[in-house]
Design a protein around this motif. Sequence first.
Motif, mmCIF file in Angstrom:
data_model
loop_
_atom_site.group_PDB
_atom_site.id
_atom_site.type_symbol
_atom_site.label_atom_id
_atom_site.label_comp_id
_atom_site.label_asym_id
_atom_site.label_seq_id
_atom_site.Cartn_x
_atom_site.Cartn_y
_atom_site.Cartn_z
ATOM 1 N N PHE A 192 40.057 13.901 34.816
ATOM 2 C CA PHE A 192 41.460 14.298 34.861
ATOM 3 C C PHE A 192 41.879 14.826 36.232
ATOM 4 C CE2 PHE A 192 40.242 15.581 30.336
ATOM 5 C CZ PHE A 192 40.662 14.376 29.791
ATOM 6 N N ALA A 193 43.184 14.760 36.482
ATOM 7 C CA ALA A 193 43.755 15.404 37.657
ATOM 8 C C ALA A 193 43.722 16.916 37.467
ATOM 9 C CB ALA A 193 45.198 14.929 37.859
ATOM 10 N N PRO A 194 43.681 17.694 38.561
ATOM 11 C CA PRO A 194 43.666 19.158 38.429
ATOM 12 C C PRO A 194 44.856 19.658 37.622
ATOM 13 C CG PRO A 194 43.174 18.506 40.684
ATOM 14 C CD PRO A 194 43.603 17.258 39.966
ATOM 15 N N ALA A 195 44.605 20.674 36.792
ATOM 16 C CA ALA A 195 45.656 21.243 35.948
ATOM 17 C C ALA A 195 46.414 22.303 36.731
ATOM 18 C CB ALA A 195 45.044 21.846 34.688
ATOM 19 N N THR A 196 47.607 21.952 37.179
ATOM 20 C CA THR A 196 48.451 22.880 37.923
ATOM 21 C C THR A 196 49.876 22.792 37.409
ATOM 22 O OG1 THR A 196 48.790 21.183 39.628
ATOM 23 C CG2 THR A 196 47.061 22.814 40.035
ATOM 24 N N VAL A 197 50.586 23.906 37.469
ATOM 25 C CA VAL A 197 51.965 23.935 36.979
ATOM 26 C C VAL A 197 52.762 24.955 37.778
ATOM 27 C CG1 VAL A 197 51.394 25.661 35.206
ATOM 28 C CG2 VAL A 197 53.390 24.172 34.894
ATOM 29 N N LEU A 198 54.011 24.623 38.028
ATOM 30 C CA LEU A 198 54.941 25.538 38.692
ATOM 31 C C LEU A 198 55.832 26.174 37.636
ATOM 32 C CD1 LEU A 198 56.037 23.225 41.665
ATOM 33 C CD2 LEU A 198 54.224 24.965 41.664
ATOM 34 N N VAL A 199 56.065 27.492 37.758
ATOM 35 C CA VAL A 199 56.893 28.209 36.784
ATOM 36 C C VAL A 199 58.046 28.890 37.509
ATOM 37 C CG1 VAL A 199 56.953 29.962 34.977
ATOM 38 C CG2 VAL A 199 54.862 28.618 35.354
ATOM 39 N N GLU A 200 59.256 28.550 37.103
ATOM 40 C CA GLU A 200 60.467 29.190 37.642
ATOM 41 C C GLU A 200 60.981 30.196 36.614
ATOM 42 O OE1 GLU A 200 65.199 28.073 38.192
ATOM 43 O OE2 GLU A 200 63.708 26.448 38.229
ATOM 44 N N HIS A 201 61.043 31.465 36.998
ATOM 45 C CA HIS A 201 61.557 32.518 36.112
ATOM 46 C C HIS A 201 63.047 32.705 36.363
ATOM 47 C CE1 HIS A 201 57.570 34.031 34.730
ATOM 48 N NE2 HIS A 201 57.172 33.515 35.883
ATOM 49 N N SER B 139 57.759 4.990 32.965
ATOM 50 C CA SER B 139 57.522 6.262 33.654
ATOM 51 C C SER B 139 56.478 7.083 32.908
ATOM 52 C CB SER B 139 58.826 7.058 33.805
ATOM 53 O OG SER B 139 59.297 7.523 32.554
ATOM 54 N N ASN B 140 56.494 6.989 31.577
ATOM 55 C CA ASN B 140 55.518 7.730 30.795
ATOM 56 C C ASN B 140 54.098 7.270 31.100
ATOM 57 O OD1 ASN B 140 54.753 8.809 27.597
ATOM 58 N ND2 ASN B 140 56.295 9.890 28.817
ATOM 59 N N GLN B 141 53.916 5.963 31.206
ATOM 60 C CA GLN B 141 52.582 5.450 31.511
ATOM 61 C C GLN B 141 52.176 5.696 32.962
ATOM 62 O OE1 GLN B 141 50.247 4.518 29.447
ATOM 63 N NE2 GLN B 141 51.683 4.980 27.795
ATOM 64 N N GLN B 142 53.140 5.711 33.866
ATOM 65 C CA GLN B 142 52.823 6.060 35.250
ATOM 66 C C GLN B 142 52.320 7.497 35.326
ATOM 67 O OE1 GLN B 142 52.547 4.476 38.096
ATOM 68 N NE2 GLN B 142 52.139 6.359 39.247
ATOM 69 N N ALA B 143 53.005 8.406 34.637
ATOM 70 C CA ALA B 143 52.569 9.805 34.623
ATOM 71 C C ALA B 143 51.189 9.946 33.994
ATOM 72 C CB ALA B 143 53.593 10.656 33.871
ATOM 73 N N LYS B 144 50.960 9.215 32.908
ATOM 74 C CA LYS B 144 49.670 9.290 32.221
ATOM 75 C C LYS B 144 48.542 8.835 33.150
ATOM 76 C CE LYS B 144 47.352 9.848 28.251
ATOM 77 N NZ LYS B 144 47.448 11.003 27.354
ATOM 78 N N ALA B 145 48.765 7.772 33.879
ATOM 79 C CA ALA B 145 47.746 7.259 34.789
ATOM 80 C C ALA B 145 47.451 8.255 35.913
ATOM 81 C CB ALA B 145 48.187 5.925 35.372
ATOM 82 N N GLN B 146 48.449 9.030 36.316
ATOM 83 C CA GLN B 146 48.226 10.002 37.379
ATOM 84 C C GLN B 146 47.387 11.187 36.909
ATOM 85 O OE1 GLN B 146 52.667 9.256 39.186
ATOM 86 N NE2 GLN B 146 51.715 11.188 39.754
ATOM 87 N N TRP C 297 45.413 11.094 34.090
ATOM 88 C CA TRP C 297 44.155 10.549 33.579
ATOM 89 C C TRP C 297 43.703 9.433 34.535
ATOM 90 C CZ3 TRP C 297 43.540 9.679 27.604
ATOM 91 C CH2 TRP C 297 43.830 10.863 26.912
ATOM 92 N N PRO C 298 43.299 9.750 35.766
ATOM 93 C CA PRO C 298 42.986 8.700 36.746
ATOM 94 C C PRO C 298 41.818 7.810 36.341
ATOM 95 C CG PRO C 298 42.349 10.868 37.573
ATOM 96 C CD PRO C 298 43.173 11.106 36.357
ATOM 97 N N CYS D 150 55.384 14.486 26.909
ATOM 98 C CA CYS D 150 56.022 15.494 27.765
ATOM 99 C C CYS D 150 54.978 16.416 28.388
ATOM 100 C CB CYS D 150 57.002 16.349 26.957
ATOM 101 S SG CYS D 150 58.381 15.453 26.250
ATOM 102 N N THR D 151 53.983 16.771 27.581
ATOM 103 C CA THR D 151 52.881 17.601 28.080
ATOM 104 C C THR D 151 51.561 16.928 27.740
ATOM 105 O OG1 THR D 151 52.572 18.906 26.050
ATOM 106 C CG2 THR D 151 54.231 19.692 27.646
ATOM 107 N N ASP D 152 50.523 17.288 28.500
ATOM 108 C CA ASP D 152 49.202 16.712 28.284
ATOM 109 C C ASP D 152 48.163 17.747 28.686
ATOM 110 O OD1 ASP D 152 47.841 13.718 28.042
ATOM 111 O OD2 ASP D 152 46.696 15.073 29.317
#
Length: 621
Positions: A12-21, A238-245, A247-248, A383-385
């Motif tokens: 998997f790609a590294p698990a990172t997320v940006l949070v805007e409060h 777009s959903n499959q493009q995101a999935k491939a990124q 789940w490389p 939407c999330t993985d």
Amino acid sequence: MTTIIRDPAKLFAPATVLVEHRADGSRVLRSPMPLGAVPDKLGQSLERWAAEAPERTFMAERGANGEWVRLSYAETLVRVRAVGTWLLGQNLSVNRPVVVLSDNSVEHAVLMLAAMHVGVPVSAISQAYSLVSKDFAKLKSNIEHITPGVIFVENHARFAPALAAIAPLHDGVVVAGSAGGAGEGAVPFSTLLERTDAAAVDAAYAAVNGDTIAKFLFTSGSVGAPKAVINTQHMICSNQQAKAQIWPFLEQNPPVVVDWLPWSHTFGSNHNFNMVLRNGGTMYLDTGKPAPGAFETSLKNLRDISPTIYLNVPRGFDMLVSALHEDVSLREAFFKNLQVIFYAAAALPQHLYDEINRLSMETLGVHVPLVSGWGSTETAPLCTDSHFAPERSGVIGIPIPGTELKLVPSADKMEVRVRGHNVMPGYWKLPELSKAAFDEEGFYQIGDAVEFVDSARPQKGLLFDGRVGEDFKLVTGTWVHVGSLRMKGLDALVPMAQDIVVTGHNGDEIGFLIFPNVPELRKLSANLPADAPVEVLLRQPSVRAMVARGLATLKKSGGGSAGYAARAMVLVEPPSIDAGEITDKGYINQRLVLTRRADLVMRLHSEQPDEDVILLPAGKA
């Protein structure tokens, strides 16, 4: 030779997320990874693999002799272009789409791909509406709503009653697959393969772009009546493009999948089928499903084909775990090539999550990553993985590239809303509902709630926290979180509970309506004949004692008055598809069960309960 990788850091790609409060207490979550270039249309994947790996098996299904019949990428493209030629002669459009009433098959897949290839929307409608329903009400409603120009059934004889019921509602051509012969007035599928007009197909394909409607997928009706969701080419690509990124490994090791999940649902179709196609994989069509009498077919397929990715719903994993316990050779075949196990559509009870992990460690000496994601028909679907090793069941992950989540305080929960490339433009022919589905910032209001696994470390992911509309208050003003309580109840009531509906709205205590796991209860009731009526089985003292012990176990786990049920009733009648109580994926609609069985809810909470009500043992409440 494919190298089997099971290390999450390499999968998997590294698990990172940006949070805007935000000042109003809401938070917006985004992936820092930009979404890569999105293809204009799904057909580009078929064109690609037909050129790069023409002999590779794309799909396989069992023939009449029980052996696998395989279709390569090159052969698939040839058939798609021929069927596309025939479709171009049928006066089809967004107002006269292709409709499929039967479940997954190679002919279904070819027709689906051909329709999208030449710019005609396709709509697969749950087979249960034709073969399980008694009144065909949902089928009739769906047909009236999208006015098909072509209707396909794999077996004309089996679908004859359903076809007769909808005949006055459309003027489309009925196409009959090879499984049951063509009835009167139906066109054999073989006719669609007779000729190819290359110029016409190429011109139609060239006109398809990201805004072209690819599918109308009906919602399951878990909230309100089923609606036709517009799925554009851009949404699904777009959903499959995101999935491939995220789940490389998919691009390194083309997936091998054994799958039963119906293409009338976004999980089976947009997630699983499209994932295989996008990454040049192979899909073995499983005609079994997680139901008594049908699951043996799935087990036979898993003994024969060792998948690299296994995807299922919780009910499927429940039955699979039981089979893996009993059959060492099945367990070895199942885990042999597995790289990832993925569950979705509902939360996986913790006891199943733990047992799958235990079995993989026992069989392989390592854990196969057991992960999930979250989305809906309206979001194509992901939407999330959880592209990392989660700490527990129920972790739905973090936003995928190109998708934003807005978490909005709602009572004592966080309602989640979605905006991104994967989100629908609206519901077909329902402008007011479409407008109401989005907030003022354009976020789709999905109606679910989430919470952080660890708010200080958002990269550890989100937990599904039920549907906002399902929660209720007791008379004390205490909120009951239905989703989390249902999961705790299922764990406490192993193995007798198949599913639970939580009751007690505006009352002083919580109750459970329990749909029983009848096959498991029969195993535990050896004193009864194998064909004993269900009502006799459920009134066995051992069954009632099992429920009482489960209620006591749940009470001991803590959580106050909102954390346990004080009474329960085990239901004889299974959930009804006609009434919308259950989908063919096994998802229980809490609200509709409570409405349809209001008399049982009253009996359950009566001050003087009858003999069918099982109470928390004295001294435990």
